[in-house]
Design a protein around this motif. Sequence first.
Motif, PDB file in Angstrom:
ATOM      1  N   ILE A 115       0.854  -1.178   0.000  1.00  0.00           N
ATOM      2  CA  ILE A 115       0.000   0.000   0.000  1.00  0.00           C
ATOM      3  C   ILE A 115       0.896   1.235   0.000  1.00  0.00           C
ATOM      4  CG2 ILE A 115      -1.745   1.306   1.253  1.00  0.00           C
ATOM      5  CD1 ILE A 115      -2.760  -1.276   2.451  1.00  0.00           C
ATOM      6  N   GLY A 168      -1.510  -1.059  -4.183  1.00  0.00           N
ATOM      7  CA  GLY A 168      -2.569  -0.069  -4.085  1.00  0.00           C
ATOM      8  C   GLY A 168      -2.016   1.282  -3.689  1.00  0.00           C
ATOM      9  N   SER A 193      -6.864   1.269  -6.367  1.00  0.00           N
ATOM     10  CA  SER A 193      -6.683   2.716  -6.322  1.00  0.00           C
ATOM     11  C   SER A 193      -7.849   3.370  -5.601  1.00  0.00           C
ATOM     12  CB  SER A 193      -6.571   3.281  -7.748  1.00  0.00           C
ATOM     13  OG  SER A 193      -7.754   3.018  -8.486  1.00  0.00           O
ATOM     14  N   LEU A 206      -7.946   1.128   0.641  1.00  0.00           N
ATOM     15  CA  LEU A 206      -7.212   0.167  -0.187  1.00  0.00           C
ATOM     16  C   LEU A 206      -7.141  -1.194   0.501  1.00  0.00           C
ATOM     17  CD1 LEU A 206      -4.386   2.637  -1.206  1.00  0.00           C
ATOM     18  CD2 LEU A 206      -6.070   1.640  -2.778  1.00  0.00           C
TER      19      LEU A 206
END
Length: 229
Positions: A115, A168, A193, A206
């Motif tokens: 992330i 993400g 996203s 995310l």
Amino acid sequence: MRIVSHVSRRTLTASAAIVLLPAALTSPDDFIAHGFAQELDASGLEIDLLIPDLHADCYLRSTAVEMLDEMLLAHVQNRYESFWLAGISLGGYGVMQHARLSEVALPTLRGRFLIAPYLGSREIVNSVNASGGIAAWRGAGSDMPDAPLWQWLQRQANTALADNLCVGCGSDDRFALSSRLLTALVPNRHVFSTAGDHSFGPWRTLWAQWLAAVVAPSLLAGERVVEAV
């Protein structure tokens, strides 16, 4: 090393776990406070969450990989049938450096989720971008910081590691460029996203997307481990 654990509310003996490496200047408790465990409970999955307290200085001293190995062997590998390794910001860097440098076999690792990952200095990220992307980058012999990481990433195209890697990032995140470059290696279904910057709100969104799209189907289908580590 302190580990904050959140045990599944659906069972006392979950067979799967997620190990989440926190961002720089955060603590494991911050992720509990900002709803990451709550999203896990809401998903209905029988899965535990473990967040090791890996500080930024562990990366500076190059001890993070060894510490993570010790944690996985002691608390994860022989306890759970399968697990995922996730990391946020500097934690994402830790996930990738662990994949690159660790010599410990982890046969129950299902995949990795990054992330908004920090993947090195702005200089090297701009270099990769200016080259037209990770496949076109000619960084062999580069002495830029973290060039070895990007050289290694370049070699992961079409591997099991890349096939089971998820990425993400928020649209206004300061690491959006490095995340976009990395997505060239992973399946489209593993790219997530959302709107937002480098903060807990987008990170939680995310996280929830990944739980629903990747973790839940895998567990509910009873999939076995597919990654060769």
